[in-house]
Design a protein around this motif. Structure first.
Motif, PDB file in Angstrom:
ATOM      1  N   GLY A  52      85.631   6.993  21.625  1.00  0.00           N
ATOM      2  CA  GLY A  52      84.978   8.290  21.824  1.00  0.00           C
ATOM      3  C   GLY A  52      83.799   8.470  20.897  1.00  0.00           C
ATOM      4  N   ASP A 290      82.951  13.167  36.272  1.00  0.00           N
ATOM      5  CA  ASP A 290      82.909  12.067  37.238  1.00  0.00           C
ATOM      6  C   ASP A 290      82.193  12.469  38.516  1.00  0.00           C
ATOM      7  OD1 ASP A 290      84.978  13.802  37.999  1.00  0.00           O
ATOM      8  OD2 ASP A 290      86.331  12.207  38.639  1.00  0.00           O
ATOM      9  N   MET A 295      85.883  18.476  35.586  1.00  0.00           N
ATOM     10  CA  MET A 295      85.910  18.654  34.147  1.00  0.00           C
ATOM     11  C   MET A 295      85.143  17.524  33.443  1.00  0.00           C
ATOM     12  SD  MET A 295      89.213  19.543  31.941  1.00  0.00           S
ATOM     13  CE  MET A 295      89.873  17.938  31.594  1.00  0.00           C
ATOM     14  N   VAL A 296      84.362  17.878  32.447  1.00  0.00           N
ATOM     15  CA  VAL A 296      83.547  16.878  31.760  1.00  0.00           C
ATOM     16  C   VAL A 296      84.378  16.130  30.718  1.00  0.00           C
ATOM     17  CG1 VAL A 296      81.512  18.336  32.023  1.00  0.00           C
ATOM     18  CG2 VAL A 296      82.815  18.407  29.883  1.00  0.00           C
ATOM     19  N   ASP A 297      83.898  14.974  30.286  1.00  0.00           N
ATOM     20  CA  ASP A 297      84.472  14.256  29.148  1.00  0.00           C
ATOM     21  C   ASP A 297      83.375  13.372  28.569  1.00  0.00           C
ATOM     22  OD1 ASP A 297      84.590  11.525  30.397  1.00  0.00           O
ATOM     23  OD2 ASP A 297      85.886  12.589  31.794  1.00  0.00           O
ATOM     24  N   VAL A 298      83.612  12.874  27.363  1.00  0.00           N
ATOM     25  CA  VAL A 298      82.543  12.153  26.650  1.00  0.00           C
ATOM     26  C   VAL A 298      82.272  10.785  27.278  1.00  0.00           C
ATOM     27  CG1 VAL A 298      84.095  11.213  24.884  1.00  0.00           C
ATOM     28  CG2 VAL A 298      81.662  11.544  24.346  1.00  0.00           C
ATOM     29  N   PHE A 299      83.283  10.222  27.917  1.00  0.00           N
ATOM     30  CA  PHE A 299      83.157   8.939  28.611  1.00  0.00           C
ATOM     31  C   PHE A 299      82.116   9.044  29.737  1.00  0.00           C
ATOM     32  CE2 PHE A 299      84.852   6.430  32.266  1.00  0.00           C
ATOM     33  CZ  PHE A 299      84.965   5.169  31.717  1.00  0.00           C
ATOM     34  N   HIS A 300      82.287  10.036  30.618  1.00  0.00           N
ATOM     35  CA  HIS A 300      81.315  10.190  31.699  1.00  0.00           C
ATOM     36  C   HIS A 300      79.986  10.713  31.178  1.00  0.00           C
ATOM     37  CE1 HIS A 300      85.027   9.835  34.122  1.00  0.00           C
ATOM     38  NE2 HIS A 300      84.207   9.200  34.941  1.00  0.00           N
TER      39      HIS A 300
ATOM     40  N   MET B   1      90.362  12.156  27.894  1.00  0.00           N
ATOM     41  CA  MET B   1      89.015  11.868  27.406  1.00  0.00           C
ATOM     42  C   MET B   1      88.202  11.124  28.447  1.00  0.00           C
ATOM     43  SD  MET B   1      87.861  10.324  23.784  1.00  0.00           S
ATOM     44  CE  MET B   1      88.451  11.576  22.674  1.00  0.00           C
ATOM     45  N   VAL B   6      89.567  16.068  37.992  1.00  0.00           N
ATOM     46  CA  VAL B   6      90.137  17.333  37.536  1.00  0.00           C
ATOM     47  C   VAL B   6      89.077  18.419  37.692  1.00  0.00           C
ATOM     48  CG1 VAL B   6      91.246  18.557  35.648  1.00  0.00           C
ATOM     49  CG2 VAL B   6      91.471  16.067  35.824  1.00  0.00           C
ATOM     50  N   SER B   7      89.385  19.438  38.476  1.00  0.00           N
ATOM     51  CA  SER B   7      88.388  20.477  38.734  1.00  0.00           C
ATOM     52  C   SER B   7      88.078  21.270  37.467  1.00  0.00           C
ATOM     53  CB  SER B   7      88.900  21.405  39.828  1.00  0.00           C
ATOM     54  OG  SER B   7      88.356  22.680  39.658  1.00  0.00           O
ATOM     55  N   ARG B   8      86.779  21.536  37.264  1.00  0.00           N
ATOM     56  CA  ARG B   8      86.364  22.241  36.050  1.00  0.00           C
ATOM     57  C   ARG B   8      86.861  23.683  36.059  1.00  0.00           C
ATOM     58  NH1 ARG B   8      81.164  20.496  35.631  1.00  0.00           N
ATOM     59  NH2 ARG B   8      80.083  22.274  36.469  1.00  0.00           N
TER      60      ARG B   8
END
Ligand SMILES: [Zn+2]
Lengths: 336, 362
Positions: A52, A290, A295-300, B1, B6-8
């Motif tokens: 991460g 994605d 939902m966002v994440d640091v990977f994407h 992570m 998954v819907s925001r």
């Protein structure tokens, strides 16, 4: 950190709204990641901490904010993950594994901290190199992830990536590793996780990058693989990882980096892909997901931004397609 | 992570203070469990009690790879216990069954978690070196059932396909090591080939199944000790199968890739071990290519807007030119016409079509 030529970030507000990259939001999102200790998810993802950090740091460099994370704290954390045997774990107390060792080396390279490493851990670079070299299977040329022996082309790539950054490639048998990659090749020009496995964009990234580092791209049928990779682009502009699968921002990276190394990036529609990646931003809280609305994440976030950099999105620092690191950093480490 | 799908909207609702307090409590409980396990491992308490703490933790977080390593450290000790020291505690067989159950229930929930698949592999290898040969064989056969279930839930899961190939290799190894039965069971390769047929029939678009099929064919032919005619027969059957599939859904990529695979085995430069029919003459090849082009052009009559047809025609034409540059079956202007259709139907790959155009000459 120098920005590539072209309009700077100041010019971005002139962009049509669907082409806007929310740089400041993404910077703040990445900075916030280590402050979320009141969320269970933070603790459940401790096994990805070092990855991460590499993802976040790289994204910040590409966004032109290399100092947005405190350098000494980052360095301190990375070194706290280093084991006596030269391998890195995901976080303090986690076992050493190739996946985290590569991230550790990539962060040290990005921070220009190899000399500091050797000062604080005598023979540090050499130790790390030995850990990686010890994971090569002398018979097949492939690499294990750790002492338990799981093998995968991801680890082979990781080994060549980290060793080349430290100028220690001579510690392993590169020719044997190349032979192993060849044994994972399929009729469609792609590569799988192991001999016999289906072609997959993620594995193609690892194999093409490893061959690039080994200087053996001549072994790849550029047109055949380029064609397969270009077919990953779907009508909405996004890229998938295998035939008849859904699009996903992380594949922007796996597919595009390989196309870039094969000099076939112009075989897909860059404008449409740029729009797709930008739709995956969270315009309020920053970060990329994605797919649009997820939902966002640091990977994407890092792979989306690195993809935009390959697409020459204005104001972003240049990314190295082989390493997924700022080009300026790999130029310094590799001397080319 | 690294979350997928998954819907925001669902994820970013603001937590109430109550929910926050509850989450803080969950964090405490979780961290407490982590600390307990780690402390006992540092003290080398490799006991059944610690094993069940580990089970609890892995059920909460199967991605925590270090804990899987701890589990192995404990198991190595427990499996090696002398029966006298062991007393009425779990036998090696029970321990192994227990881990197979644990990983099975976790895989149902986390089918793409590398560490669970790895552990399953590890525990079976461990079983093989610990248990009787009969038990081992029973365990490995059971694995095929597991993979069937996993592929039933997601027929493209590449972990499951890789594991399937691995399990089959193990069963083959065990089989070849044992004395042949009077009535030898069908070989794994034949059964696996049938399995891909079944999967393809359920869903033509399953490229993972087509891929596996392409990998099985050369081994299948070797095992059958197939002669030239038998090899040709199989090749012709495959062509017929894929042509029916193309006719059913010409817009599906998977099918065209398998067609491309079959064509690639005809090429003179195809590696010997990948060829389906060795010793083809130029005349044989010419016939095959001509037949394919004719068939594909027939489909074109109903599907003039399917880009794959033009792409395939161009591809087969290029293969054809390698063996017979003077063929009069098609002309450069035909090729240019197919290319123009590709440019019309597939603007995303405009850059690629331009280069193909340049390679066709003026
Ligand atoms: Zn993804």
């Amino acid at each position: 950190m120098a920005l590539v030529s072209g309009p700077g970030r100041g010019g971005m507000s002139d962009m049509p709204v669907e082409m806007r990259l929310f740089v400041d939001k993404h910077v703040r999102y990445i900075q916030s990641l280590d402050t979320r200790k009141d969320e269970l998810e933070y603790w459940l993802t401790e096994h990805l901490r070092l990855n991460g950090l590499y993802w976040g740091l790289t994204a910040l460099h590409l966004l032109g904010h290399p100092d947005a994370l405190p350098r000494d704290e980052v360095l301190e954390f990375v070194l706290s993950c280093l084991h006596d045997n030269g391998g890195f774990g995901a976080a303090p107390g986690h076992d050493a594994h190739m996946l985290y060792t590569v991230s550790g080396v990539q962060i040290l390279a990005t921070l220009d901290a190899f000399d500091e490493l050797d000062r604080r851990v005598p023979g540090g670079r050499q130790k790390i190199g030995q850990f990686i070299a010890g994971l090569q299977d002398p018979e097949t040329g492939t690499f294990a992830g750790d002492e338990w022996g799981e093998r995968d082309t991801r680890f082979l790539y990781g080994a060549l990536n980290a060793l080349s950054l430290m100028k220690l490639l001579h510690l392993v048998n590169v020719d044997k590793a190349v032979e192993h990659i060849q044994s994972c090749a399929n009729f469609d020009g792609g590569y799988g996780t192991s001999p016999g496995a289906e072609s997959h964009s993620g594995q193609i990234f690892t194999c093409v990058s490893a061959l690039t580092i080994a200087g053996r791209l001549d072994l790849v049928d550029h047109d055949k693989l380029g064609a397969w990779l270009s077919e990953r682009q779907l009508k909405n502009g996004g890229l998938n990882g295998r035939p008849e699968k859904k699009e996903d921002v992380c594949y922007s990276w796996w597919v595009m980096s390989s196309l870039a190394n094969l000099k076939r990036l112009h075989w897909i529609d860059g404008r449409k892909l740029t729009e797709f990646i930008l739709q995956c931003q969270d315009p309020e809280l920053g970060g990329l997901a994605d797919r649009p609305g997820d939902m966002v994440d640091v990977f994407h976030t890092v792979f989306g931004i690195a993809g935009l950099s390959l697409l020459k999105y204005p104001g972003l620092a240049e990314v190295d397609p082989t390493y997924c690191m700022p080009r300026e950093v790999t130029r310094r480490c590799l001397g080319k | 992570m690294a979350s997928h799908g998954v819907s925001r909207a669902a994820a970013t609702t603001v937590r109430s203070e109550e929910a926050r307090q509850k989450e803080l409590q969950q964090i405490d409980t979780y961290k407490d469990l982590v600390n307990q396990v780690n402390a006992k491992i540092v003290e080398r308490q490799y006991t059944i009690e610690v094993l069940s703490l580990i089970t609890k933790l892995l059920n909460e977080n199967p991605e925590y790879y270090t804990i899987w390593n701890h589990r192995r450290r404990v198991l190595i000790t427990l499996l090696a216990l002398d029966p006298v020291d062991r007393g009425d505690r779990a036998s090696p067989e029970e321990l192994i069954e227990n881990d197979l159950q644990l990983t099975f229930s976790l895989l149902r929930k986390f089918p793409k978690c590398y560490w669970i698949w790895n552990h399953r592999d590890w525990i079976l290898q461990k079983g093989e070196s610990t248990l009787e040969a009969d038990t081992t064989r029973r365990l490995w056969s059971g694995e095929l059932q597991l993979v069937n279930k996993m592929l039933h839930a997601d027929s493209r899961n590449f972990h499951a396909w890789s594991y399937r190939r691995f399990v089959v290799a193990q069963l083959d190894r065990i089989q070849s090591g044992s004395i042949a039965d009077a009535e030898a069971p069908k070989s794994m390769i034949e059964l696996e080939f049938e399995y891909t047929t079944k999967m393809i029939k359920i869903n033509l678009s399953n490229f993972s199944a087509w891929h596996n099929r392409s990998r099985l064919i050369p081994r299948l032919l070797d095992e059958r000790k197939a002669d030239h005619n038998a090899r040709r027969q199989l090749f012709d059957n495959e062509l017929e199968l894929i042509c029916t599939a193309i006719n059913t859904d010409p817009f599906d990529q998977s099918i065209w890739y398998y067609h491309q695979y079959l064509m690639s085995t005809l090429a003179p430069d195809c590696p010997e071990q990948s060829k389906i029919v060795p010793n083809l003459t130029t005349e044989d090849r010419t016939k095959y290519y001509a037949h394919e082009m004719e068939y594909i052009q027939e489909i074109l009559e109903d599907e003039a807007d399917c880009k794959w047809i033009y792409e395939s025609l161009l591809h087969v034409a290029q293969c054809f030119l390698v063996i017979d540059a003077g063929t009069d079956l098609f002309t450069t202007s035909d090729m240019r016409n197919w290319l123009e259709n590709l440019q019309r139907l597939d603007p995303l790959r405009k850059g690629r079509w331009e280069e193909v155009g340049a390679s066709l000459g003026k």
